[in-house]
Motif scaffolding. Structure first.
Motif, PDB file in Angstrom:
ATOM      1  N   TYR A  30     -18.531  58.669  43.960  1.00 28.79           N
ATOM      2  CA  TYR A  30     -17.224  59.312  44.102  1.00 28.79           C
ATOM      3  C   TYR A  30     -16.953  59.607  45.574  1.00 28.79           C
ATOM      4  CZ  TYR A  30     -13.784  63.075  44.082  1.00 28.79           C
ATOM      5  OH  TYR A  30     -12.701  63.862  44.353  1.00 28.79           O
ATOM      6  N   ASP A  31     -17.963  60.103  46.272  1.00 27.82           N
ATOM      7  CA  ASP A  31     -17.801  60.423  47.695  1.00 27.82           C
ATOM      8  C   ASP A  31     -17.439  59.187  48.514  1.00 27.82           C
ATOM      9  OD1 ASP A  31     -18.294  63.122  47.303  1.00 27.82           O
ATOM     10  OD2 ASP A  31     -20.428  62.950  47.739  1.00 27.82           O
ATOM     11  N   SER A  32     -17.967  58.032  48.132  1.00 27.63           N
ATOM     12  CA  SER A  32     -17.629  56.786  48.826  1.00 27.63           C
ATOM     13  C   SER A  32     -16.160  56.428  48.624  1.00 27.63           C
ATOM     14  CB  SER A  32     -18.500  55.633  48.336  1.00 27.63           C
ATOM     15  OG  SER A  32     -19.845  55.841  48.675  1.00 27.63           O
ATOM     16  N   VAL A  33     -15.667  56.654  47.435  1.00 24.55           N
ATOM     17  CA  VAL A  33     -14.261  56.385  47.143  1.00 24.55           C
ATOM     18  C   VAL A  33     -13.375  57.294  47.987  1.00 24.55           C
ATOM     19  CG1 VAL A  33     -12.455  56.515  45.373  1.00 24.55           C
ATOM     20  CG2 VAL A  33     -14.682  55.515  44.817  1.00 24.55           C
ATOM     21  N   VAL A  34     -13.714  58.575  48.011  1.00 16.27           N
ATOM     22  CA  VAL A  34     -12.915  59.531  48.783  1.00 16.27           C
ATOM     23  C   VAL A  34     -12.967  59.175  50.263  1.00 16.27           C
ATOM     24  CG1 VAL A  34     -12.732  61.947  49.501  1.00 16.27           C
ATOM     25  CG2 VAL A  34     -13.153  61.378  47.096  1.00 16.27           C
ATOM     26  N   LYS A  35     -14.159  58.863  50.763  1.00 20.73           N
ATOM     27  CA  LYS A  35     -14.301  58.522  52.183  1.00 20.73           C
ATOM     28  C   LYS A  35     -13.448  57.301  52.535  1.00 20.73           C
ATOM     29  CE  LYS A  35     -17.626  57.509  55.792  1.00 20.73           C
ATOM     30  NZ  LYS A  35     -19.018  57.306  56.153  1.00 20.73           N
ATOM     31  N   ALA A  36     -13.464  56.290  51.683  1.00 21.26           N
ATOM     32  CA  ALA A  36     -12.668  55.085  51.931  1.00 21.26           C
ATOM     33  C   ALA A  36     -11.179  55.418  51.942  1.00 21.26           C
ATOM     34  CB  ALA A  36     -12.971  54.028  50.874  1.00 21.26           C
ATOM     35  N   SER A  37     -10.751  56.275  51.041  1.00 19.58           N
ATOM     36  CA  SER A  37      -9.347  56.678  50.997  1.00 19.58           C
ATOM     37  C   SER A  37      -8.960  57.454  52.247  1.00 19.58           C
ATOM     38  CB  SER A  37      -9.072  57.535  49.757  1.00 19.58           C
ATOM     39  OG  SER A  37      -9.209  56.777  48.584  1.00 19.58           O
ATOM     40  N   LEU A  38      -9.810  58.380  52.647  1.00 16.56           N
ATOM     41  CA  LEU A  38      -9.508  59.207  53.823  1.00 16.56           C
ATOM     42  C   LEU A  38      -9.437  58.366  55.089  1.00 16.56           C
ATOM     43  CD1 LEU A  38     -11.648  62.407  53.153  1.00 16.56           C
ATOM     44  CD2 LEU A  38      -9.229  62.003  52.657  1.00 16.56           C
ATOM     45  N   ASN A  39     -10.200  57.274  55.137  1.00 16.10           N
ATOM     46  CA  ASN A  39     -10.148  56.379  56.292  1.00 16.10           C
ATOM     47  C   ASN A  39      -8.791  55.698  56.441  1.00 16.10           C
ATOM     48  OD1 ASN A  39     -12.742  56.895  57.246  1.00 16.10           O
ATOM     49  ND2 ASN A  39     -13.656  55.266  56.018  1.00 16.10           N
ATOM     50  N   LEU A  40      -8.016  55.645  55.364  1.00 14.69           N
ATOM     51  CA  LEU A  40      -6.693  55.019  55.399  1.00 14.69           C
ATOM     52  C   LEU A  40      -5.571  56.014  55.703  1.00 14.69           C
ATOM     53  CD1 LEU A  40      -7.066  52.737  52.236  1.00 14.69           C
ATOM     54  CD2 LEU A  40      -7.315  52.085  54.642  1.00 14.69           C
ATOM     55  N   ILE A  41      -5.922  57.291  55.806  1.00 16.33           N
ATOM     56  CA  ILE A  41      -4.930  58.337  56.024  1.00 16.33           C
ATOM     57  C   ILE A  41      -5.119  58.899  57.429  1.00 16.33           C
ATOM     58  CG2 ILE A  41      -4.021  60.548  55.227  1.00 16.33           C
ATOM     59  CD1 ILE A  41      -5.314  59.882  52.472  1.00 16.33           C
ATOM     60  N   PRO A  42      -4.176  58.661  58.340  1.00 11.91           N
ATOM     61  CA  PRO A  42      -4.327  59.155  59.707  1.00 11.91           C
ATOM     62  C   PRO A  42      -4.585  60.661  59.804  1.00 11.91           C
ATOM     63  CG  PRO A  42      -2.613  57.517  59.661  1.00 11.91           C
ATOM     64  CD  PRO A  42      -2.996  57.792  58.221  1.00 11.91           C
ATOM     65  N   ALA A  43      -4.045  61.447  58.891  1.00 15.78           N
ATOM     66  CA  ALA A  43      -4.286  62.892  58.918  1.00 15.78           C
ATOM     67  C   ALA A  43      -5.732  63.223  58.548  1.00 15.78           C
ATOM     68  CB  ALA A  43      -3.326  63.617  57.984  1.00 15.78           C
ATOM     69  N   GLY A  44      -6.438  62.269  57.947  1.00 13.90           N
ATOM     70  CA  GLY A  44      -7.854  62.451  57.637  1.00 13.90           C
ATOM     71  C   GLY A  44      -8.155  63.325  56.441  1.00 13.90           C
ATOM     72  N   ARG A  45      -7.163  63.540  55.591  1.00 15.19           N
ATOM     73  CA  ARG A  45      -7.376  64.382  54.410  1.00 15.19           C
ATOM     74  C   ARG A  45      -6.342  64.045  53.344  1.00 15.19           C
ATOM     75  NH1 ARG A  45      -3.470  68.310  54.041  1.00 15.19           N
ATOM     76  NH2 ARG A  45      -2.243  68.700  55.917  1.00 15.19           N
ATOM     77  N   TYR A  46      -6.634  64.496  52.121  1.00 18.08           N
ATOM     78  CA  TYR A  46      -5.636  64.406  51.067  1.00 18.08           C
ATOM     79  C   TYR A  46      -4.613  65.512  51.281  1.00 18.08           C
ATOM     80  CZ  TYR A  46      -8.577  61.263  48.223  1.00 18.08           C
ATOM     81  OH  TYR A  46      -9.305  60.213  47.749  1.00 18.08           O
ATOM     82  N   GLY A  47      -3.416  65.282  50.801  1.00 18.75           N
ATOM     83  CA  GLY A  47      -2.385  66.299  50.903  1.00 18.75           C
ATOM     84  C   GLY A  47      -2.632  67.435  49.931  1.00 18.75           C
ATOM     85  N   ASP A  48      -2.072  68.561  50.256  1.00 13.26           N
ATOM     86  CA  ASP A  48      -2.134  69.731  49.385  1.00 13.26           C
ATOM     87  C   ASP A  48      -0.874  69.717  48.510  1.00 13.26           C
ATOM     88  OD1 ASP A  48      -1.399  72.625  48.719  1.00 13.26           O
ATOM     89  OD2 ASP A  48      -3.431  72.837  49.503  1.00 13.26           O
TER      90      ASP A  48
END
Length: 82
Positions: A30-48
């Protein structure tokens, strides 16, 4: 007025379910999935979720009464072009 809000990856229970399903489907953590997603988001995080809600509330308010026909991305920069 008519506007569109384009959400990115917002940290909700549903997003967690989707990330967990992807991890299981691809036999990765799961952490790998999240890390891969965060790498595609310039803000470096999921939105709130509050950030998405604040945008909707603004567009529904009198403060946005002259805004129409706009597409507002709430995605941390994930979508590079419309």
């Amino acid at each position: 007025t008519v506007n569109v809000i384009m959400p990115g990856r917002v940290a909700t229970d549903r997003l967690r379910q989707l990330d967990e399903a992807r991890a299981q489907r691809e036999s990765i953590s799961y952490d790998s999935v999240v890390k891969a997603s965060l790498n595609l988001i310039p803000a470096g995080r999921y939105g709130d979720p509050q950030e998405y809600g604040d945008t909707a509330a603004f567009l529904a308010s009198q403060n946005a009464s002259y805004i129409t026909g706009s597409v507002i991305r709430v995605d941390g920069g994930q979508i590079q072009a419309i």
